[in-house]
Design an enzyme around this catalytic site. Structure first.
Site, PDB file in Angstrom:
ATOM      1  CG  HIS A 210      -0.273   0.358   2.496  1.00  0.00           C
ATOM      2  ND1 HIS A 210       0.446  -0.573   3.198  1.00  0.00           N
ATOM      3  CD2 HIS A 210      -0.188   1.510   3.201  1.00  0.00           C
ATOM      4  CE1 HIS A 210       0.937  -0.009   4.279  1.00  0.00           C
ATOM      5  NE2 HIS A 210       0.575   1.255   4.315  1.00  0.00           N
TER       6      HIS A 210
HETATM    7  C1  UD1 Z   1      -2.016   5.685   6.044  1.00  0.00           C
HETATM    8  C2  UD1 Z   1      -0.687   6.168   6.628  1.00  0.00           C
HETATM    9  C3  UD1 Z   1       0.363   5.087   6.468  1.00  0.00           C
HETATM   10  C4  UD1 Z   1      -0.108   3.758   6.990  1.00  0.00           C
HETATM   11  C5  UD1 Z   1      -1.450   3.404   6.353  1.00  0.00           C
HETATM   12  C6  UD1 Z   1      -1.998   2.121   6.879  1.00  0.00           C
HETATM   13  C7  UD1 Z   1      -0.238   8.586   6.467  1.00  0.00           C
HETATM   14  C8  UD1 Z   1       0.577   9.590   5.756  1.00  0.00           C
HETATM   15  N1  UD1 Z   1      -0.185   7.338   5.944  1.00  0.00           N
HETATM   16  O1  UD1 Z   1      -1.822   5.525   4.645  1.00  0.00           O
HETATM   17  O2  UD1 Z   1       1.524   5.470   7.174  1.00  0.00           O
HETATM   18  O3  UD1 Z   1       0.844   2.776   6.703  1.00  0.00           O
HETATM   19  O4  UD1 Z   1      -2.371   4.464   6.642  1.00  0.00           O
HETATM   20  O5  UD1 Z   1      -3.212   1.787   6.287  1.00  0.00           O
HETATM   21  O6  UD1 Z   1      -0.871   8.892   7.446  1.00  0.00           O
HETATM   22  N2  UD1 Z   1      -9.371   4.980   2.279  1.00  0.00           N
HETATM   23  C9  UD1 Z   1     -10.571   4.316   2.289  1.00  0.00           C
HETATM   24  N3  UD1 Z   1     -11.091   3.978   3.520  1.00  0.00           N
HETATM   25  C10 UD1 Z   1     -10.504   4.291   4.687  1.00  0.00           C
HETATM   26  C11 UD1 Z   1      -9.289   4.996   4.646  1.00  0.00           C
HETATM   27  C12 UD1 Z   1      -8.725   5.321   3.443  1.00  0.00           C
HETATM   28  O7  UD1 Z   1     -11.137   4.009   1.273  1.00  0.00           O
HETATM   29  O8  UD1 Z   1     -11.042   3.956   5.753  1.00  0.00           O
HETATM   30  C13 UD1 Z   1      -8.747   5.305   0.971  1.00  0.00           C
HETATM   31  C14 UD1 Z   1      -9.064   6.683   0.473  1.00  0.00           C
HETATM   32  O9  UD1 Z   1      -9.175   6.624  -0.889  1.00  0.00           O
HETATM   33  C15 UD1 Z   1      -7.824   7.456   0.842  1.00  0.00           C
HETATM   34  C16 UD1 Z   1      -6.732   6.400   0.681  1.00  0.00           C
HETATM   35  O10 UD1 Z   1      -7.352   5.190   1.083  1.00  0.00           O
HETATM   36  O11 UD1 Z   1      -7.650   8.563   0.029  1.00  0.00           O
HETATM   37  C17 UD1 Z   1      -5.510   6.652   1.488  1.00  0.00           C
HETATM   38  O12 UD1 Z   1      -5.835   6.834   2.881  1.00  0.00           O
HETATM   39  P1  UD1 Z   1      -4.851   7.720   3.807  1.00  0.00           P
HETATM   40  O13 UD1 Z   1      -5.335   7.693   5.194  1.00  0.00           O
HETATM   41  O14 UD1 Z   1      -4.657   9.061   3.171  1.00  0.00           O
HETATM   42  O15 UD1 Z   1      -3.462   7.000   3.656  1.00  0.00           O
HETATM   43  P2  UD1 Z   1      -3.067   5.446   3.666  1.00  0.00           P
HETATM   44  O16 UD1 Z   1      -2.524   5.095   2.334  1.00  0.00           O
HETATM   45  O17 UD1 Z   1      -4.161   4.607   4.223  1.00  0.00           O
END
Ligand code: UD1
Length: 375
Positions: A210
């Site tokens: 991821h």
């Molecule tokens: C975040 C953390 C990362 C961690 C990861 C674990 C930061 C910078 N990154 O990355 O360190 O390893 O979490 O999962 O804080 N989304 C959903 N549902 C959710 C959450 C997210 O669909 O419940 C999707 C959305 O499209 C979102 C994308 O995932 O834009 C990324 O989510 P985000 O929290 O920005 O970063 P992660 O890649 O999850």
């Protein structure tokens, strides 16, 4: 005269935070003398990314959910800052406890220090020395302003000392995530996930992917999937897909999924069972490098750097990078019976949360005694 309780505001926001905050909350709530408020920032919000972890780990419902959700780094960080500030002003805790390195960690820390609320950072001092990783900025910035820096491994202390942090702010306490792993392993082993997925113990590889550097680049993602599909013909590759990766498959690969055993994101216990029984794990996660080391399961990390060097120096982790030949060769070695043997690092013994709370109790009681005398 009865003492005033020490008021702790604990923050969790994203999936890897939940298993770290769980043992801390349990410890704080089991002791007299603490009053604890749990704030969920809402950075992760899907049932599979958040609620199922609360359920699996018996974490009480958050007292407050800031409902921040997804967004760019600036938006997400700003939303947490904006929404947590009034809460900190209203509750004025004696300490803010944050874990890990996600955007919520940094944002909550910034809001608190600006209000003069001291911060305890759990999992401090880790450095990948790769500033293109968003987490690296979060780690460095959180550490520089935190009063208590609780570390999981010796390299973290060295990093902090090199950055000029005073030694008395650094406390080597072990790994709260491993507290959670040890407390839940028997329960996880009792599940029937392997039968349900048609897998044999040691008869599959487990994959997670991821990191933006791997999944947001179509050339890299395609090349990784190609070599993983090859491996899958010899050893089934089970792949619980993170929402970011699912979105990248839709956006960058025209929705064409790789020929792997893909599943929805799994709950904590189910994933732990799959990790514990795997022949090997392929990952770009930070936490999984540590969990596989604690379990003694081979881990191949699909990155060029790690902020957790103890998992390589002492544990079962090997950094393989993202070149297909290197991945192929590393998997071959394990299948040929030449897997690296590791040992469990010092203080990864299930007692990290207790050590942290001991230190906070000692320091905060001392501080309030001093304030009483001062007044
Ligand atoms: C975040 C953390 C990362 C961690 C990861 C674990 C930061 C910078 N990154 O990355 O360190 O390893 O979490 O999962 O804080 N989304 C959903 N549902 C959710 C959450 C997210 O669909 O419940 C999707 C959305 O499209 C979102 C994308 O995932 O834009 C990324 O989510 P985000 O929290 O920005 O970063 P992660 O890649 O999850």
């Amino acid at each position: 005269m009865a003492k005033c309780p020490i008021r702790v505001l604990a923050v969790a926001g994203a999936r890897p935070n939940f298993m770290k905050i769980a043992p801390l909350l349990k410890e704080l709530r089991a002791r007299e003398g603490f009053e604890t408020l749990l704030v969920h920032t809402g950075q992760h919000y899907d049932a599979a990314m958040s609620d199922s972890f609360f359920r699996d780990l018996g974490i009480p419902e958050p007292d407050v959910n800031l409902g921040v959700g997804s967004g760019s780094h600036g938006e997400q960080t700003a939303e947490v800052l904006r929404k947590i500030e009034p809460l900190l002003i209203e509750r004025h805790p004696d300490v803010l406890v944050v874990v890990g390195d996600v955007n919520s960690t940094l944002a909550a820390t910034l809001a608190a220090v600006k209000l003069g609320i001291p911060v305890a950072h759990v999992e401090a001092g880790l450095r990948s020395f790769d500033r293109s990783m968003p987490e690296e900025t979060n780690r460095v910035m959180t550490d520089v302003v935190s009063e208590w820096l609780f570390t999981t491994e010796p390299a973290a202390e060295q990093n902090l000392l090199r950055e000029g942090v005073a030694r008395d702010r650094i406390h080597f306490v072990g790994n709260v995530m491993i507290d959670t792993l040890l407390a839940n392993l028997d329960r996880a082993r009792g599940l029937d996930s392997l039968e349900r997925l048609g897998l044999e113990p040691r008869g599959y590889a487990l994959l997670t992917l991821h990191r933006p550097s791997n999944v947001d680049d179509p050339v890299r993602l395609r090349a990784l999937f190609a070599v993983l599909e090859e491996i899958n013909t010899e050893l089934p590759v089970v792949f619980p897909v993170h929402p970011r990766t699912q979105a990248a498959i839709e956006r960058l690969l025209g929705g064409q999924s790789p020929a792997l055993r893909m599943t929805e994101p799994l709950g904590y216990l189910e994933f732990l069972q799959l990790m514990a029984e795997a022949r090997l794990v392929l990952t770009d996660s930070g936490g999984i490098q540590e969990e596989t080391t604690a379990l003694g399961v081979s881990c191949l990390t699909l990155r060029d750097s790690t902020e957790r060097p103890v998992t390589v120096d002492e544990g079962t982790n090997t950094m393989v990078g993202t070149e297909p030949d290197a991945i192929r060769a590393a998997v071959r070695k394990i299948l040929d019976g030449e897997a690296k043997k590791g040992r469990v690092p010092a203080l990864w013994d299930g007692r990290a949360a207790a050590r942290i709370v001991d230190i906070l109790e000692r320091d905060l009681e001392r501080k309030s005694d001093r304030q009483r005398i001062g007044n």
